[in-house]
Enzyme design. Structure first.
Site, PDB file in Angstrom:
ATOM      1  N   GLU A  35      27.669  -5.093  -3.213  1.00 52.79           N
ATOM      2  CA  GLU A  35      26.904  -5.060  -1.963  1.00 52.79           C
ATOM      3  C   GLU A  35      27.147  -6.286  -1.093  1.00 52.79           C
ATOM      4  O   GLU A  35      26.913  -6.254   0.112  1.00 52.79           O
ATOM      5  CB  GLU A  35      25.418  -4.915  -2.236  1.00 52.79           C
ATOM      6  CG  GLU A  35      24.715  -6.168  -2.671  1.00 52.79           C
ATOM      7  CD  GLU A  35      23.270  -5.905  -3.014  1.00 52.79           C
ATOM      8  OE1 GLU A  35      22.432  -6.702  -2.606  1.00 52.79           O
ATOM      9  OE2 GLU A  35      22.984  -4.914  -3.695  1.00 52.79           O
ATOM     10  N   GLU A  59       0.829  -1.215   0.000  1.00 53.52           N
ATOM     11  CA  GLU A  59       0.000   0.000   0.000  1.00 53.52           C
ATOM     12  C   GLU A  59       0.860   1.260   0.000  1.00 53.52           C
ATOM     13  O   GLU A  59       0.477   2.287  -0.587  1.00 53.52           O
ATOM     14  CB  GLU A  59      -0.924   0.012   1.228  1.00 53.52           C
ATOM     15  CG  GLU A  59      -1.917  -1.132   1.277  1.00 53.52           C
ATOM     16  CD  GLU A  59      -1.417  -2.310   2.105  1.00 53.52           C
ATOM     17  OE1 GLU A  59      -2.270  -3.025   2.663  1.00 53.52           O
ATOM     18  OE2 GLU A  59      -0.177  -2.497   2.188  1.00 53.52           O
ATOM     19  N   TRP A  81      20.682 -11.057  -4.383  1.00 54.25           N
ATOM     20  CA  TRP A  81      19.312 -10.557  -4.473  1.00 54.25           C
ATOM     21  C   TRP A  81      18.275 -11.649  -4.249  1.00 54.25           C
ATOM     22  O   TRP A  81      17.111 -11.491  -4.584  1.00 54.25           O
ATOM     23  CB  TRP A  81      19.091  -9.861  -5.813  1.00 54.25           C
ATOM     24  CG  TRP A  81      19.761  -8.519  -5.874  1.00 54.25           C
ATOM     25  CD1 TRP A  81      20.453  -7.898  -4.875  1.00 54.25           C
ATOM     26  CD2 TRP A  81      19.791  -7.627  -6.997  1.00 54.25           C
ATOM     27  NE1 TRP A  81      20.921  -6.687  -5.302  1.00 54.25           N
ATOM     28  CE2 TRP A  81      20.529  -6.487  -6.587  1.00 54.25           C
ATOM     29  CE3 TRP A  81      19.274  -7.682  -8.279  1.00 54.25           C
ATOM     30  CZ2 TRP A  81      20.761  -5.409  -7.443  1.00 54.25           C
ATOM     31  CZ3 TRP A  81      19.502  -6.605  -9.134  1.00 54.25           C
ATOM     32  CH2 TRP A  81      20.237  -5.490  -8.716  1.00 54.25           C
ATOM     33  N   HIS A 132      16.883   6.508 -13.003  1.00 52.96           N
ATOM     34  CA  HIS A 132      15.910   6.428 -11.918  1.00 52.96           C
ATOM     35  C   HIS A 132      15.195   7.753 -11.683  1.00 52.96           C
ATOM     36  O   HIS A 132      14.315   7.841 -10.832  1.00 52.96           O
ATOM     37  CB  HIS A 132      16.588   5.960 -10.633  1.00 52.96           C
ATOM     38  CG  HIS A 132      17.051   4.541 -10.709  1.00 52.96           C
ATOM     39  ND1 HIS A 132      18.333   4.192 -11.067  1.00 52.96           N
ATOM     40  CD2 HIS A 132      16.401   3.372 -10.524  1.00 52.96           C
ATOM     41  CE1 HIS A 132      18.453   2.880 -11.079  1.00 52.96           C
ATOM     42  NE2 HIS A 132      17.287   2.355 -10.745  1.00 52.96           N
TER      43      HIS A 132
END
Length: 772
Positions: free
Chosen positions: A619, A27, A575, A708
């Site tokens: 990462e 949401e 990921w 982005h």
């Protein structure tokens, strides 16, 4: 010794460090995107965000958590929240803070706006969460609003919750920022201390009992000389609010300089006992824990989705209690639960055996509450939960899913080639003779816009409303449209667009063995971008070709080269929620062998360029310097295992983005890709400086614009980026490309930006021709 035989820890309390923002059905994401596209106004956005905040707090209260974090909720990113709270608005936004920073400026910093580029975005320590990097150049910090106080008041007034305000600590905030000389760090930290003392003083005056100050940088190898400013900072904060209990919270690893930091003048110290390689426990056993100080014991994994063996965790807590006392111990996750999905409640399609081995955020809260009740009150229901968890974990670890095809990777790899057959210089000549590319060739990173029409078609196919042939025809229409667009724009090396792919990791996981997929296992990656990581539960094996049909079709439509597009083994690992019963390096090498089969299938289908993306390789780098080389060694090995068997004429590309790569240039070179593309536009080209001191002797494209952001830079801006790079990189090895794939952009934005990029590349070629 069973739990019932151990002394009761009757004063034990539970805590949480942070809760997922996105909501059970995303949401949060949907509200943000409705606001950005103008479907709702600011008041409606605020109303929905408040509803979600209160729902999340109520849920934690209902789960039995004693110390509930407030202020961890954000409209975009917690580091950005801290920046605007301290009035750190970059000069290019032409806004001087005088009170709370408006949402237009807040989102502008995050996403860019007309005339002003977005701030840099990079990985949060070694996770796949991205934060907006604060810019401290010419900064004059000022407190615009006390966000933690507002969050505390809301929780108390609306729900009667005595919340635990959360904020980023001064040392980590500055250390993770940019725009200053490292030698000035202590001075800059001092400049923020009056703002922090005001925040804490106001919290204390309000009656706050505990405040959580996150200092994750303390688990990294920070300079020992910084201990003085850390000591000074916490002496200052404690003196400013002596009635306030400060929990100095660390996570993602073991504490550096434990003996010193454990004696800081704070009332509590939060340690990660999951991702610390056992070092935090050894610190406590060897050096003890200060009398009178509370230990926040991070014993439930906040980063992965596997269920805890609560019997083993209970034993650890009892061991810690012996070094402290029950009144000094708090049970909590290893880090914020921001990094895991919200709830298992919606997962109706997973194998039941796997479901019993999983725990998402809500289930982890239940684990924390059960541990607290079992060790404290000796609650029968909680004691039963502890026993059940141990049985479920043992049962799954011994199941066929995990032990059926266990492989001796070392023996297998000893038989496999792990380097290209000829060196780069020779390959380059062969490839250029075959490809005949112009100087500064242009390409894109892989994906094109995933429109509502594409998403609808994929859903219809998955629901069985479309046949496989209908779906194939639709995808081919999309591929043809974008091949035509790329040719019309004048791009030199094309891509098929990846219209058949939901996600660059999920897509491959669905076609390999050893993966499982959730229905609603979403986590936040950056901004409103949420991903649904697959679960690697067993051995990874190749099944059948995954990308050949679409790539070969695209190549049949054009005489220009079309790149095959794969996600690399280390990115798939980083990921995904990976299995935790074997070393990560072994999982990566299983992935590499499976992907090698796909690379070979593409080559056999006549695809002469293959891109194996590794955007997440940085990462996964351990926070401890002494562990980093071992990681880089097996990460490089996994890439080479994937790509080493192709012919010299086949050009291997890779892509990396949104991390700090300056200190791993040599490892990137060791991957021996013919061409690498790396993000640089959002960091305003700062990576380019690295090449002034380090030679990179292979093909390279430094992204010339930020995909982005909806902002479309002009030709002059892109040309400036290209020319800056060409001062330190050879023009005959340089490529021109965007920062990343265009999946999240609109068709109109993508075409406009790519036209500008091609014009910038042509202008750079013209300038080279004149200079030569």
């Amino acid at each position: 010794m069973s739990i019932n035989e151990r002394p009761a820890l009757s004063d034990l309390i539970s805590s949480n460090l942070g809760y997922p923002r996105i909501g059970g059905n995303r949401e949060w994401k949907k509200a943000l995107e409705r606001f950005w596209n103008g479907s709702i106004d600011e008041s409606e956005l605020h109303s929905e965000m408040k509803r979600l905040r209160l729902e999340h707090l109520s849920k934690q209260q209902d789960k039995g958590i004693d110390l509930i974090p407030v202020g961890d909720f954000s409209y975009y990113d917690h580091m950005l929240d801290t920046s605007v709270m301290f009035g750190l608005v970059p000069e290019r936004f032409n806004y001087r803070p005088a009170g709370p920073v408006p949402l237009s400026v807040y989102f502008g910093i995050a996403r860019g706006q007309k005339g002003a580029t977005a701030s840099e975005m990079t990985k949060w320590l070694n996770t796949n969460y991205h934060y907006i990097v604060p810019e401290l150049a010419n900064a004059a910090p000022v407190l615009t609003e006390n966000k933690p106080l507002q969050a505390y008041r809301e929780a108390k007034q609306e729900l009667g919750i005595e919340g635990k305000p959360v904020l980023i600590g001064p040392y980590s905030f500055v250390a993770l920022s940019k725009g200053y000389d490292r030698k000035d760090l202590a001075t800059i930290v001092r400049s923020f201390l009056p703002l922090y003392t005001r925040v804490l003083s106001e919290l204390a005056a309000e009656g706050v009992q505990w405040v959580q100050i996150d200092e994750p940088v303390l688990t990294t190898l920070f300079p020992a000389e910084d201990l003085d400013i850390i000591q000074e900072a916490y002496e200052t904060l404690t003196q400013a609010a002596p009635a306030l209990n400060i929990m100095l919270q660390t996570y993602f690893g073991s504490l550096e300089h434990y003996k010193h930091l454990s004696t800081l003048p704070v009332q509590g110290l939060g340690l990660d006992f999951v991702h610390d390689d056992g070092e935090n426990l050894q610190h406590v056993l060897q050096h003890g824990f200060p009398a009178g100080k509370t230990l926040g014991a991070g014993v439930v994994d906040g980063r992965n989705i596997w269920r805890s063996d609560l019997k083993a965790v209970a034993a650890l807590l009892s061991q810690l209690a012996e070094q402290t006392s029950p009144t000094q111990l708090i049970v909590q996750p290893s880090c914020s639960l921001l990094h895991v999905p919200v709830s298992l409640e919606a997962e109706q399609k997973l194998d039941i055996e796997l479901v019993h081995a999983l725990a998402f955020a809500d289930e982890k809260l239940e684990e924390i509450a059960a541990l607290t009740a079992a060790l404290g009150e000796r609650n029968p229901s909680a004691l039963a939960q502890v026993e059940q968890s141990a049985d479920a974990v043992a049962r799954f670890n011994s199941s066929a899913a995990r032990v059926q095809t266990a492989t001796d990777m070392a023996a297998l790899l000893a038989k496999e080639p792990q380097s290209r057959s000829v060196p780069f210089a020779q390959r380059r000549a062969i490839q250029q003779d075959k490809l005949k590319l112009p100087p500064l060739p242009t390409t894109t990173i892989g994906s094109f816009p995933q429109t509502a029409e594409i998403r609808k078609a994929r859903l219809q196919y998955r629901k069985g409303e479309w046949s496989a042939e209908q779906y194939r025809t639709f995808i081919q229409q999309q591929i043809k449209e974008w091949i035509d667009i790329q040719e019309e724009i004048g791009i030199d090396v094309l891509v098929h667009g990846e219209f058949e792919r939901t996600d660059m990791v999920e897509f491959f996981g669905e076609k390999l063995k050893g993966f499982a997929f959730t229905q609603n296992g979403w986590v936040q990656s950056y901004g409103s971008r949420c991903v649904k990581p697959p679960i690697i539960y067993g051995d990874v094996l190749f099944d059948q070709p995954m990308t050949v049909e679409e790539t070969a079709f695209a190549q049949s439509l054009t005489s220009k080269p079309v790149k095959g597009m794969l996600t690399g083994p280390v990115t798939i690992l980083n990921w995904s929620f990976e299995r935790n019963d074997i070393p990560r390096s072994q999982v990566a090498l299983q992935l590499a062998l499976a992907l090698r089969a796909e690379v070979e299938a593409l080559e056999q289908a006549g695809i002469g360029m293959i891109q194996v993306d590794e955007p997440a390789i940085r990462e996964g780098l351990p926070l401890k310097k002494e562990q980093q080389q071992a990681y880089l060694d097996w990460a490089v090995q996994a890439f080479l295992v994937t790509t080493a068997t192709v012919e010299p004429a086949t050009q291997i590309h890779t892509h990396m983005c949104y991390s700090e790569f300056q200190h791993m240039i040599q490892s990137i070179s060791d991957m021996d890709a013919d061409v690498i593309s790396i993000e640089t536009s959002r960091s305003h080209g700062e990576l380019i400086v690295s090449f002034e001191d380090q030679v990179y002797d292979k093909g390279i494209g430094l992204g010339v614009y930020d995909i982005h952001s909806p902002r479309i830079p002009d030709v002059a801006e892109m040309l400036s980026m290209i020319q800056r790079a060409l001062r330190v990189l050879p023009s005959d090895l340089f490529w021109v490309n965007p920062d990343c794939g265009l999946k999240t952009r609109t068709k109109e934005e993508s075409i406009a930006a790519l036209r500008q990029m091609v014009l910038a590349a042509q202008a750079a070629r013209d300038a080279l021709a004149v200079s030569n």
